[in-house]
Design a protein around this motif. Sequence first.
Motif, PDB file in Angstrom:
ATOM      1  N   SER A  64      -7.595  22.779   7.725  1.00 19.36           N
ATOM      2  CA  SER A  64      -7.643  21.307   7.750  1.00 19.36           C
ATOM      3  C   SER A  64      -8.226  20.670   6.490  1.00 19.36           C
ATOM      4  CB  SER A  64      -8.419  20.830   8.987  1.00 19.36           C
ATOM      5  OG  SER A  64      -7.781  21.268  10.153  1.00 19.36           O
TER       6      SER A  64
ATOM      7  N   GLU B 294      -8.461  29.850  16.392  1.00 16.72           N
ATOM      8  CA  GLU B 294      -9.147  28.557  16.255  1.00 16.72           C
ATOM      9  C   GLU B 294      -9.717  28.406  14.848  1.00 16.72           C
ATOM     10  OE1 GLU B 294     -13.042  26.274  18.157  1.00 16.72           O
ATOM     11  OE2 GLU B 294     -12.120  27.936  19.251  1.00 16.72           O
ATOM     12  N   ASP B 295     -10.263  29.495  14.292  1.00 20.86           N
ATOM     13  CA  ASP B 295     -10.801  29.469  12.928  1.00 20.86           C
ATOM     14  C   ASP B 295      -9.716  29.156  11.911  1.00 20.86           C
ATOM     15  OD1 ASP B 295     -13.305  30.042  13.850  1.00 20.86           O
ATOM     16  OD2 ASP B 295     -13.271  32.163  13.302  1.00 20.86           O
TER      17      ASP B 295
ATOM     18  N   THR C  37      -3.410  22.463  17.829  1.00 23.83           N
ATOM     19  CA  THR C  37      -3.157  21.317  16.953  1.00 23.83           C
ATOM     20  C   THR C  37      -2.712  20.051  17.686  1.00 23.83           C
ATOM     21  OG1 THR C  37      -0.870  22.049  16.586  1.00 23.83           O
ATOM     22  CG2 THR C  37      -2.535  22.819  15.029  1.00 23.83           C
TER      23      THR C  37
ATOM     24  N   PHE D 274      -7.158  27.126  12.259  1.00 26.75           N
ATOM     25  CA  PHE D 274      -6.944  25.675  12.235  1.00 26.75           C
ATOM     26  C   PHE D 274      -8.074  24.977  11.479  1.00 26.75           C
ATOM     27  CE2 PHE D 274      -7.741  21.502  14.186  1.00 26.75           C
ATOM     28  CZ  PHE D 274      -6.542  20.882  13.908  1.00 26.75           C
ATOM     29  N   LYS D 275      -9.323  25.330  11.809  1.00 29.40           N
ATOM     30  CA  LYS D 275     -10.470  24.684  11.172  1.00 29.40           C
ATOM     31  C   LYS D 275     -10.552  25.004   9.674  1.00 29.40           C
ATOM     32  CE  LYS D 275     -13.347  24.541  15.343  1.00 29.40           C
ATOM     33  NZ  LYS D 275     -14.557  25.085  16.018  1.00 29.40           N
TER      34      LYS D 275
ATOM     35  N   GLU E  63     -17.285  21.115   1.510  1.00 31.90           N
ATOM     36  CA  GLU E  63     -16.754  21.302   2.863  1.00 31.90           C
ATOM     37  C   GLU E  63     -15.527  22.216   2.845  1.00 31.90           C
ATOM     38  OE1 GLU E  63     -15.376  18.564   6.681  1.00 31.90           O
ATOM     39  OE2 GLU E  63     -16.400  17.644   4.964  1.00 31.90           O
TER      40      GLU E  63
ATOM     41  N   ALA F 134     -15.071  25.772   4.759  1.00 30.67           N
ATOM     42  CA  ALA F 134     -13.923  26.065   5.620  1.00 30.67           C
ATOM     43  C   ALA F 134     -13.221  27.346   5.192  1.00 30.67           C
ATOM     44  CB  ALA F 134     -12.936  24.899   5.586  1.00 30.67           C
TER      45      ALA F 134
ATOM     46  N   GLU G 119      -5.479  17.713  18.944  1.00 37.29           N
ATOM     47  CA  GLU G 119      -6.215  17.137  17.813  1.00 37.29           C
ATOM     48  C   GLU G 119      -5.387  16.071  17.109  1.00 37.29           C
ATOM     49  OE1 GLU G 119      -9.391  16.573  15.204  1.00 37.29           O
ATOM     50  OE2 GLU G 119      -9.296  17.706  17.088  1.00 37.29           O
TER      51      GLU G 119
ATOM     52  N   SER H 134      -0.382  26.664   9.645  1.00 38.11           N
ATOM     53  CA  SER H 134      -0.970  27.493  10.700  1.00 38.11           C
ATOM     54  C   SER H 134       0.105  28.373  11.333  1.00 38.11           C
ATOM     55  CB  SER H 134      -1.612  26.621  11.784  1.00 38.11           C
ATOM     56  OG  SER H 134      -2.716  25.918  11.285  1.00 38.11           O
TER      57      SER H 134
ATOM     58  N   MET I   6     -13.806  30.567   7.048  1.00 33.13           N
ATOM     59  CA  MET I   6     -13.090  30.812   8.305  1.00 33.13           C
ATOM     60  C   MET I   6     -11.641  31.239   8.058  1.00 33.13           C
ATOM     61  SD  MET I   6     -14.443  27.755  10.811  1.00 33.13           S
ATOM     62  CE  MET I   6     -14.343  26.422   9.619  1.00 33.13           C
TER      63      MET I   6
ATOM     64  N   LYS J 156     -11.396  34.034  18.922  1.00 29.76           N
ATOM     65  CA  LYS J 156     -11.748  32.828  18.169  1.00 29.76           C
ATOM     66  C   LYS J 156     -10.981  32.716  16.854  1.00 29.76           C
ATOM     67  CE  LYS J 156     -15.892  30.643  16.247  1.00 29.76           C
ATOM     68  NZ  LYS J 156     -17.286  30.882  15.830  1.00 29.76           N
TER      69      LYS J 156
END
Length: 435
Positions: free
Chosen positions: A88, A81-82, A127, A84-85, A217, A221, A130, A105, A224, A78
Motif C-alpha cells: 500500500s 495480510e502482510d 482488499t 497487502f500492508k 513509512e 512497510a 478496505e 497483490s 512486511m 498472516k
Amino acid sequence: MDMTVLSIVLAVAMLAMLALGVWVSLTLVGIGVLGLLLSGNDQIGLLFATSSWGASTGWSLTALPMFIWMGEVLFRTKLSEDLFKGLSPWLSGLPGKLLHVNILSCGIFAAVSGSSAATAATIGRMTLPELKAQGYSDRMAIGTLAGSGTLGLLIPPSIILIVYGVAAEVSIGRLFIAGALPGLMLIVLFMGYTMIWALLNKNELPRNEHKRIGFSEKIKALRMLLPIVGLIIFVLGSIYGGLTTPTEAAALGVFGALLLAAATGSLSLQSFNESLLGAVKSSCMIGLILVGAHFLTLAMGFLGIPRGLAEWIGGMTLSSFELLLYLTALFVILGCFLDGISVVVLTVAVVLPMVQQAGIDLLWFGIYIVLVVEMAQITPPVGFNLFVIQALTGKDILYVARAALPFFLIIMAALFLIGWFPEIVTYLPQTMRGS
C-alpha cells in the motif's frame, strides 16, 4: 460406427454429463468407457488400470501438491495480510493508488499460489473491504480484482502450466519461465488502464487519494513485503538458474513458506493442519481429473479420433492464425462452464495433433492456452472467477461481469501481442541454463 457419428455421440454425452453436475473426472472416465464400448473394445479394465498408473506416477506431478500447499500456507497465515500492508505505501503516488494494490497483490500472490480462484478469493478478502471503506468505486475495485485474479493461471508457479506440461510433454521449468514476461506484461497493462481510468474519473476516487506517504513509512512497510518477494525470487530463480527442478523448488518453497509463517508467529497447529488438508483436497481433485483425462486420451487414441481430427484440419488447409482463432472460440466457450484445469485436460489430447501439424511451438501454445483460459474465467456473464467474486461481494453477477469487461478486453489484447511478438514468450526459456 462412423467416426463422425461416434465423435458427435461422445461430445453430446460429455456435455450432458457436465450439465447434470457429474464430476469432471467421472465424466472423462465415463466418456472413455462409452467410446470403447461403442467401438467394440472389451479391454476396458486393463486399459483403465494401465492409464491410471501412467497418469498418477509421473515424477513431474510431485511439484503439483507442493505448490498448492505453499499457497495454502500463505492463504491461512498472516503472510497474505502482510502482502497487502507492505504494498500500500509504495503505490501511494500512482493515480488510482490502492486499486493498484489489488493488481500487484494478485500478481505476487499468484506467484506463490498458482491458482486463479485462490488468488481472487484471498486478495479479495483483504482488499475489497478496505477499498470500500476508503470510498473507491465498487465497480473498479471488483474489476481490478477480477482481471488480476486470473494471473494465478499464468504467473509461475502455475498449476495449470504443470498440468499442460505433463499432458503435452513440455518441460515444466521452461513453461514456468515462459509465463513470466507475459504475466508481467499483463500487470503493466492492467496498471496502465487503471491509471488512465483514475485520471479520467477523479470524482470516483476518495478525497485523500493524492495524500503522500513518507519514505520512512515505506521502508517500514518494506519489512512486511520482502519475505514473500524473497520467497518468490528464490523459488523461480532456482528453476531459472538450473539449480533445482520444479519439484525441488516446490519443496523448498513449502519449507520457506512454513519458515516465514513461523517467524511471523502466525503458524499454529490449526493453520498447519488446515493448509495441509486444503492441499490434499485440491491435489486429489486435480489428480482424479488427470486420471480421467489420461484414460479418455487413451480411449480416443484407440478410436482414432485425434488422428482423424488432425487429418481433417490438415485437409482444410487452415493457416496457423485461423486455427488459433477457432481454438480461441472453443476455449472461451468451455471456460464459461469449467475451471481452467478441466478445460486443458478435456481438450489437449484432441488439440495437440492439430497444433503440431500446423507447426506451432508447443511451449508458446502452452502460454497461449493459459491466456485464453484467463479470458474465459472472466467472460461475461458466466466466467468461473466471476462467481468467486460474486460470493465475496454479494453483487449481482451481471454487475460483476460488467466490471470485469475492460480487463477481459485487455487480456484479449495481450493474446494478440504474444501472437505478433512470440519472443515475449520464448525469449527467457531460450536463455535458461541447460535449455
